[in-house]
Design a protein around this motif. Structure first.
Motif, PDB file in Angstrom:
ATOM      1  N   HIS A 140       0.809  -1.228   0.000  1.00 27.88           N
ATOM      2  CA  HIS A 140       0.000   0.000   0.000  1.00 27.88           C
ATOM      3  C   HIS A 140       0.839   1.273   0.000  1.00 27.88           C
ATOM      4  CE1 HIS A 140      -3.292  -2.691   0.702  1.00 27.88           C
ATOM      5  NE2 HIS A 140      -2.916  -2.993   1.935  1.00 27.88           N
ATOM      6  N   VAL A 141       2.136   1.156   0.183  1.00 33.01           N
ATOM      7  CA  VAL A 141       2.993   2.323   0.417  1.00 33.01           C
ATOM      8  C   VAL A 141       2.918   3.335  -0.724  1.00 33.01           C
ATOM      9  CG1 VAL A 141       5.408   3.083   0.506  1.00 33.01           C
ATOM     10  CG2 VAL A 141       4.604   1.309   2.066  1.00 33.01           C
ATOM     11  N   GLU A 142       3.160   2.896  -1.950  1.00 33.77           N
ATOM     12  CA  GLU A 142       3.249   3.843  -3.058  1.00 33.77           C
ATOM     13  C   GLU A 142       1.940   4.590  -3.276  1.00 33.77           C
ATOM     14  OE1 GLU A 142       5.188   4.223  -7.513  1.00 33.77           O
ATOM     15  OE2 GLU A 142       5.311   2.335  -6.412  1.00 33.77           O
ATOM     16  N   SER A 143       0.819   3.891  -3.216  1.00 39.09           N
ATOM     17  CA  SER A 143      -0.472   4.555  -3.416  1.00 39.09           C
ATOM     18  C   SER A 143      -0.766   5.533  -2.273  1.00 39.09           C
ATOM     19  CB  SER A 143      -1.599   3.529  -3.542  1.00 39.09           C
ATOM     20  OG  SER A 143      -1.743   2.772  -2.344  1.00 39.09           O
ATOM     21  N   MET A 144      -0.322   5.196  -1.058  1.00 39.22           N
ATOM     22  CA  MET A 144      -0.537   6.087   0.084  1.00 39.22           C
ATOM     23  C   MET A 144       0.329   7.346  -0.042  1.00 39.22           C
ATOM     24  SD  MET A 144      -0.855   3.337   3.225  1.00 39.22           S
ATOM     25  CE  MET A 144      -1.523   4.463   4.449  1.00 39.22           C
ATOM     26  N   VAL A 145       1.554   7.191  -0.521  1.00 38.20           N
ATOM     27  CA  VAL A 145       2.417   8.358  -0.755  1.00 38.20           C
ATOM     28  C   VAL A 145       1.802   9.234  -1.851  1.00 38.20           C
ATOM     29  CG1 VAL A 145       4.679   9.142  -1.594  1.00 38.20           C
ATOM     30  CG2 VAL A 145       4.535   7.250   0.049  1.00 38.20           C
ATOM     31  N   ASP A 146       1.310   8.610  -2.916  1.00 35.92           N
ATOM     32  CA  ASP A 146       0.628   9.364  -3.975  1.00 35.92           C
ATOM     33  C   ASP A 146      -0.539  10.164  -3.405  1.00 35.92           C
ATOM     34  OD1 ASP A 146       2.255   8.520  -6.070  1.00 35.92           O
ATOM     35  OD2 ASP A 146       0.981   6.788  -6.540  1.00 35.92           O
ATOM     36  N   ALA A 147      -1.281   9.538  -2.488  1.00 36.91           N
ATOM     37  CA  ALA A 147      -2.474  10.176  -1.923  1.00 36.91           C
ATOM     38  C   ALA A 147      -2.124  11.401  -1.088  1.00 36.91           C
ATOM     39  CB  ALA A 147      -3.261   9.165  -1.085  1.00 36.91           C
TER      40      ALA A 147
END
Length: 294
Positions: A140-147
């Motif tokens: 989930h890390v990359e999508s959470m950073v994008d968010a």
């Protein structure tokens, strides 16, 4: 929570004074910023339990020998973080805050220390924990950073400092890297400040208890006030220091100031910590313009 209006007005007044005084004194600002790098590096590494002292950090950054055996890793950590701090000072006006820039900063910080994890987010099977907080799964890390990047860039209504505080709280909650999360997160704070034309701040090891409390308050109660206060005080202190240098003030220690004016040392120290007076720290020592009228 949100920064209150009286505080916003104080910051606005300090920023206006800073902007007016810095004209024609860019070389002085560079000198002040560069002289501060060892202190910034020492504090950020100390928060992460580095054993280096401020004096040892200064010597390492000057390529001087230190009086004891220190680990190669700690030497790299000091030198790499100094590169990150200086890179942000130079580039903050040229590039936007984005995922690629964050990964580049991480490569700069961790490169030569652990090249297998430098410049990339956590991958499958790589979990991290900070105290009792278990960070989100790597998937989930990359999508959470994008968010959080999208939230930061698209929020045009919140006060700039409140946005920076929340971004830092979210970033550290995600803990996107295997190592270096805190140091990169604090570096991003200064990228965000300098991108907006503000001076950089130092989150200090001596205030680590409040800093960690800010994360507890956010994770348990979604309260951002503690982090906002840390950033407010840090920004005011940074402004006070640079304004004193721009004005060519005679700068003395707060201790000498208290003695000279026959003031209660604890009361003056408390006022300095709360930024009720134009005091600031250099190499961990509180100082103030000599002619300030208390």
């Amino acid at each position: 929570m949100a920064t209150n209006n009286p505080t916003k007005k104080r910051i606005q007044a300090l920023k206006a004074e800073y902007d007016a005084l810095r004209k024609g004194k860019e070389s002085l600002l560079v000198m002040v910023d560069e002289a501060e790098i060892p202190e910034a590096v020492y504090n950020s590494n100390a928060i992460e339990n580095s054993t280096l002292t401020l004096k040892e950090t200064e010597k390492i950054l000057l390529d001087m020998e230190v009086s004891r055996d220190v680990s190669v890793r700690e030497v790299f950590e000091a030198k790499n973080l100094a590169r990150v701090v200086e890179y942000i000072r130079i580039k903050s006006q040229e590039i936007e805050l984005n995922k690629e820039m964050i990964l580049s900063l991480h490569q700069m910080l961790i490169g030569g220390i652990d090249d297998k994890i430098a410049g990339r987010f956590r991958a499958k099977g790589e979990y991290v924990r900070v105290g009792t907080h278990v960070a989100p799964a790597p998937e989930h890390v990359e999508s959470m950073v994008d968010a959080i990047l999208l939230e930061y860039s698209s929020d045009l209504n919140s006060y700039f400092l409140d946005k920076i505080a929340k971004f830092h709280l979210d970033f550290e909650t995600i803990h996107p890297f295997n190592d270096g999360n805190g140091r990169i997160g604090r570096a991003i704070i200064n990228f965000q400040f300098q991108r907006l034309g503000f001076s950089r701040i130092i989150v200090r090891d001596r205030e680590k208890k409040d800093y960690y409390q800010a994360f507890g308050d956010y994770r348990e109660k979604k309260n951002t006030k503690t982090m906002e206060k840390i950033l407010v005080l840090g920004l005011m202190e940074s402004f006070h220091k640079r304004i004193a240098y721009f004005k060519g003030e005679t700068i003395i220690t707060l201790s000498d100031y208290s003695k000279k004016h026959k003031l209660s040392a604890p009361a003056v120290s408390n006022a300095a910590r709360r930024q009720k007076i134009p005091a600031f720290r250099e190499r961990g020592v509180w100082k103030i313009p000599e002619n300030f009228e208390y």
